[in-house]
Design a protein around this motif. Structure first.
Motif, mmCIF file in Angstrom:
data_model
loop_
_atom_site.group_PDB
_atom_site.id
_atom_site.type_symbol
_atom_site.label_atom_id
_atom_site.label_comp_id
_atom_site.label_asym_id
_atom_site.label_seq_id
_atom_site.Cartn_x
_atom_site.Cartn_y
_atom_site.Cartn_z
ATOM 1 N N SER A 99 11.096 -5.941 -10.255
ATOM 2 C CA SER A 99 10.356 -7.273 -10.320
ATOM 3 C C SER A 99 11.011 -8.591 -9.989
ATOM 4 N N SER A 100 10.543 -9.548 -9.520
ATOM 5 C CA SER A 100 11.257 -10.832 -9.189
ATOM 6 C C SER A 100 10.199 -11.877 -9.109
ATOM 7 N N PRO A 101 10.620 -13.007 -9.469
ATOM 8 C CA PRO A 101 9.538 -13.995 -9.250
ATOM 9 C C PRO A 101 9.463 -14.821 -7.913
ATOM 10 N N GLU A 102 8.810 -14.142 -7.083
ATOM 11 C CA GLU A 102 8.912 -14.471 -5.534
ATOM 12 C C GLU A 102 7.618 -15.090 -5.094
ATOM 13 N N GLY A 103 6.668 -15.439 -6.105
ATOM 14 C CA GLY A 103 5.740 -16.220 -5.662
ATOM 15 C C GLY A 103 4.092 -15.499 -5.986
ATOM 16 N N ALA A 104 3.973 -14.295 -5.510
ATOM 17 C CA ALA A 104 2.837 -13.697 -6.010
ATOM 18 C C ALA A 104 3.036 -12.568 -7.183
ATOM 19 N N ARG A 105 2.022 -12.127 -7.506
ATOM 20 C CA ARG A 105 2.190 -10.997 -8.756
ATOM 21 C C ARG A 105 2.448 -9.746 -8.057
ATOM 22 N N ASP A 106 3.286 -9.374 -8.848
ATOM 23 C CA ASP A 106 3.695 -7.862 -8.413
ATOM 24 C C ASP A 106 2.814 -6.745 -8.752
ATOM 25 N N PHE A 107 2.878 -5.470 -8.065
ATOM 26 C CA PHE A 107 2.534 -4.419 -8.607
ATOM 27 C C PHE A 107 3.674 -3.642 -9.099
ATOM 28 N N VAL A 108 3.291 -3.370 -10.657
ATOM 29 C CA VAL A 108 4.483 -2.871 -11.567
ATOM 30 C C VAL A 108 4.100 -1.329 -11.803
ATOM 31 N N ALA A 122 8.783 -2.096 -9.591
ATOM 32 C CA ALA A 122 7.966 -2.956 -9.021
ATOM 33 C C ALA A 122 7.652 -2.511 -7.553
ATOM 34 N N LEU A 123 6.551 -2.718 -6.921
ATOM 35 C CA LEU A 123 6.414 -2.356 -5.474
ATOM 36 C C LEU A 123 6.877 -3.776 -4.854
ATOM 37 N N PRO A 124 7.449 -3.771 -3.662
ATOM 38 C CA PRO A 124 8.192 -5.058 -3.008
ATOM 39 C C PRO A 124 7.011 -5.803 -2.433
ATOM 40 N N GLN A 125 7.083 -7.223 -2.757
ATOM 41 C CA GLN A 125 6.201 -8.363 -2.245
ATOM 42 C C GLN A 125 6.594 -8.440 -0.481
ATOM 43 N N ALA A 126 7.828 -8.077 -0.542
ATOM 44 C CA ALA A 126 8.495 -8.258 0.916
ATOM 45 C C ALA A 126 9.823 -7.634 0.819
ATOM 46 N N PRO A 127 10.580 -7.288 1.974
ATOM 47 C CA PRO A 127 11.707 -6.647 1.647
ATOM 48 C C PRO A 127 12.795 -8.024 1.548
ATOM 49 N N THR A 156 18.597 -3.380 14.830
ATOM 50 C CA THR A 156 18.432 -1.782 14.068
ATOM 51 C C THR A 156 17.464 -1.555 13.257
ATOM 52 N N GLU A 157 16.633 -0.534 13.361
ATOM 53 C CA GLU A 157 15.656 -0.386 12.586
ATOM 54 C C GLU A 157 16.174 0.454 11.197
ATOM 55 N N ILE A 158 15.785 -0.322 9.960
ATOM 56 C CA ILE A 158 16.381 0.130 8.688
ATOM 57 C C ILE A 158 15.258 0.090 7.647
ATOM 58 N N SER A 159 15.052 1.315 7.030
ATOM 59 C CA SER A 159 13.982 1.203 6.003
ATOM 60 C C SER A 159 14.356 1.054 4.745
ATOM 61 N N THR A 160 13.888 -0.046 3.961
ATOM 62 C CA THR A 160 14.314 -0.356 2.824
ATOM 63 C C THR A 160 13.381 0.185 1.790
ATOM 64 N N PRO A 161 13.945 0.221 0.309
ATOM 65 C CA PRO A 161 13.217 0.897 -0.662
ATOM 66 C C PRO A 161 11.604 0.258 -1.102
ATOM 67 N N ILE A 162 10.683 1.247 -1.453
ATOM 68 C CA ILE A 162 9.362 0.725 -1.797
ATOM 69 C C ILE A 162 9.667 0.508 -3.382
ATOM 70 N N ILE A 163 10.152 1.360 -4.003
ATOM 71 C CA ILE A 163 10.528 1.117 -5.667
ATOM 72 C C ILE A 163 11.626 0.375 -5.905
ATOM 73 N N PHE A 215 3.305 -5.443 -0.954
ATOM 74 C CA PHE A 215 2.316 -5.217 -1.926
ATOM 75 C C PHE A 215 2.350 -6.449 -2.484
ATOM 76 N N ARG A 216 1.046 -7.052 -2.972
ATOM 77 C CA ARG A 216 1.037 -8.299 -3.655
ATOM 78 C C ARG A 216 -0.474 -8.048 -4.549
ATOM 79 N N ASP A 217 -0.224 -8.546 -5.731
ATOM 80 C CA ASP A 217 -1.333 -8.210 -6.623
ATOM 81 C C ASP A 217 -2.322 -9.531 -6.656
ATOM 82 N N GLU A 218 -3.008 -9.881 -5.449
ATOM 83 C CA GLU A 218 -3.457 -11.099 -5.412
ATOM 84 C C GLU A 218 -4.816 -10.807 -4.918
ATOM 85 N N ASP A 219 -6.019 -11.564 -5.330
ATOM 86 C CA ASP A 219 -7.287 -11.482 -4.856
ATOM 87 C C ASP A 219 -7.282 -11.418 -3.502
ATOM 88 N N CYS A 220 -8.306 -10.480 -2.894
ATOM 89 C CA CYS A 220 -8.328 -10.194 -1.649
ATOM 90 C C CYS A 220 -9.281 -11.062 -0.944
#
Length: 575
Positions: free
Chosen positions: A168-177, A189-194, A158-165, A216-221
């Motif tokens: 923040s949570s400590p999931e490994g990478a830096r969040d965009f806040v 924060a923007l989700p690093q992943a859902p 089932t296709e379900i869209s989860t929130p973009i806003i 979204f992950r605030d990491e070096d490209c």
């Protein structure tokens, strides 16, 4: 009026339209003024068509890349162009109307935009995207995503869209806040992943979920990572690791078979434990097209007097033959030293004798140990690295380099594998503490007993990656749905129960209301497209990407806020 085709695309015109009056619109791709005749080509998304006119004065003020509507009669060309789908016909111009004039000098030639600098291409991305070679990759991306979406629906997801806003949570990478206007001092924060949302969907009673999710992950490209990317996010209730493997294998096999032009690994994909991958390939994302294997020969030198190998981890890579000059070996040594290795030794086998600058320092037993362990034959060359535990990483880099330099990699294959049994924790020597090795929400194999037996280093997680041609294509796990196991795992990583309650409040609370076992994964859309199009850079397959420094040159982002906006958000800029 029946003889006029008014809504036809440039690339659709063929010889069956000869004698018909047509009206087409597009961009003026080229103009050739021969004095008595003018030839131009008109381009739209479907292709090019040639237009011819004897009214030369009409074109005195017409510029390339202007948009135009053209009406005329289709006729057969005297000089057929076999490289052009519309090459059998041309339009004899009756009228032309300029719809949007190109008034500026082009920053680069549209049809050769890939020759321009990346900065210019990204700043004028709308021009870059007019290049059919660039444009087609975005159209191709759309087709792949449509196929993936249909595949998931055919598997009862089932296709379900989860929130973009989100929070923040400590999931490994830096969040965009995102600062909150209404709640002073607080941030979204923007989700690093859902990740958390999809687990909550399983607790909510959804059996199988998916979405094409922005992350979204605030990491070096870098070449294979940008600030914003998309993944095919999926999760399954009451599922095992093997259930996810089967879904993942179908997704990748079907997609790469349909859209690729290379041989695809048969299903089931090869399963390789993390420990084995690091030992044999020096990487948790091995390129299995490369036949070279890393051998651990530390035991051979356990009592050596040679300082280069003494009390060190020693790794070897045997190459069947290597007809290269001394300068090549020297460059290879310089390359691996630049990566951080202490040095590189190599031994050539000539008439069953080992030839090297280091053999005089080795004992007879050590030389025989090399011959027997590596099954050396005349013509073989052995490359040896020694050092601390980082030598595993360097040997993987060396393996990849040798595969490329010696042209051992079959570029006509998509070679898939699944890496599993990742370590649950890794030791942070700087902070002298255990950290999560990968996803903190993974279920440890063995549950509470494994976490409490004191052997933290050897705790493995129900964590797995899909890998293709040396690229991580998807990461997934059987999730930890048990509060007690979660508390124990986070305690090992230095987080007490209060941290779990505050940072992961939704999961902590939801799991107390009957959570199903669940598992999932997330194939990377951008990397799938990158491999299918033989591109080495994700920015080539994203429509409006930032540059390698994370700047959006097209939109001028990041930009500054005015003082009114800053006050509304309760923000003061520090020097």
């Amino acid at each position: 009026m029946e003889n006029i085709y008014r809504n036809i695309y440039c690339g659709d015109l063929r010889k069956e339209h000869v004698g018909k009056t047509v009206k087409v619109a597009g961009w003026i791709n080229s103009i050739r003024n021969l004095g008595s005749l003018v030839f131009l080509t008109l381009r739209d998304e479907t292709g090019l068509v040639q237009v011819i006119s004897e009214d030369v004065e009409l074109f005195n003020d017409i510029t390339r890349e202007s948009t135009a509507a053209i009406e005329g009669v289709v006729r057969m060309r005297s000089d057929i162009n076999p490289n052009m789908p519309t090459g059998e016909i041309e339009i004899v111009l009756d009228s032309i109307k300029i719809l949007g004039k190109c008034m500026n000098v082009l920053p680069f030639e549209v049809n050769r935009s890939k020759d321009a600098s990346e900065e210019a291409r990204l700043k004028f991305r709308y021009l870059d995207l007019r290049n059919p070679l660039v444009h087609e990759k975005i159209v191709f991306r759309t087709k792949v995503i449509e196929f993936l979406r249909n595949t998931m629906k055919s598997l009862d997801f089932t296709e379900i869209s989860t929130p973009i806003i989100t929070a923040s949570s400590p999931e490994g990478a830096r969040d965009f806040v995102i600062p909150s206007r209404n709640y002073k001092g607080k941030f979204y924060a923007l989700p690093q992943a859902p990740q958390i949302y999809k687990q909550l969907l399983m607790v909510s009673g959804f059996n199988r979920y998916f979405q094409i999710a922005p992350c979204f992950r605030d990491e070096d490209c870098r070449a294979d990572r940008t600030l914003e990317f998309y993944q095919l996010d999926l999760e399954m209730s009451f599922a095992t690791e093997e259930d996810v493997y089967q879904v993942g294998e179908k997704i990748f096999y079907d997609t790469f078979t349909k859209f690729g032009n290379k041989e695809v690994s048969p299903r089931p994909f090869r399963r390789i434990a993390f420990k084995e991958a690091m030992e044999k390939y020096g990487s948790d994302k091995p390129d299995l097209r490369n036949p070279l294997i890393i051998e651990d020969i530390t035991e051979i030198f356990s009592n050596t007097s040679f300082n280069g190998f003494k009390e060190k981890i020693v790794k070897a890579i045997k190459v069947n033959s290597c007809d290269k000059p001394n300068s090549w070996y020297k460059k290879l040594e310089e390359f691996i030293k630049e990566k951080g290795a202490q040095g590189l030794a190599y031994i050539k086998v000539e008439e069953n004798e080992l030839k090297s600058t280091i053999t005089k320092f080795l004992s007879v037993d050590e030389i025989n140990g090399l011959k027997n362990t590596l099954k050396l034959e005349t013509g073989n060359v052995v490359f040896i690295l020694a050092g601390d535990k980082k030598v595993v990483k360097y040997s993987g880099i060396l393996r990849n380099k040798l595969g490329e330099e010696l042209e051992l990699i079959d570029n006509n294959k998509f070679e898939f594998c699944i890496i599993n049994d990742f370590p649950m924790f890794e030791y942070n020597e700087e902070e002298e503490k255990w950290d999560f090795g990968h996803n903190p929400f993974s279920m440890p194999k063995g549950g509470l007993e494994a976490l409490r037996n004191g052997d933290i280093e050897n705790v493995v997680a129900h964590q797995y990656d899909f890998v293709c041609n040396g690229c991580e294509m998807a990461s997934g796990a059987v999730r930890n749905h048990d509060i007690e196991i979660m508390k124990e795992a986070f305690a090992i990583a230095g987080y007490d129960e209060e941290v779990i309650k505050n940072k992961f409040r939704s999961l902590y609370t939801a799991f107390q209301f009957g959570a199903p076992p669940h598992a999932g994964m997330a194939p990377g859309i951008d990397r799938i497209i990158m491999l299918l199009t033989d591109e080495e850079n994700l920015r080539e397959v994203q429509v409006f990407p930032p540059n390698v420094s994370g700047m959006d040159l097209l939109m001028g982002s990041p930009n500054e806020l005015d003082e009114r906006q800053l006050r509304e958000l309760h923000i003061k800029i520090r020097d």
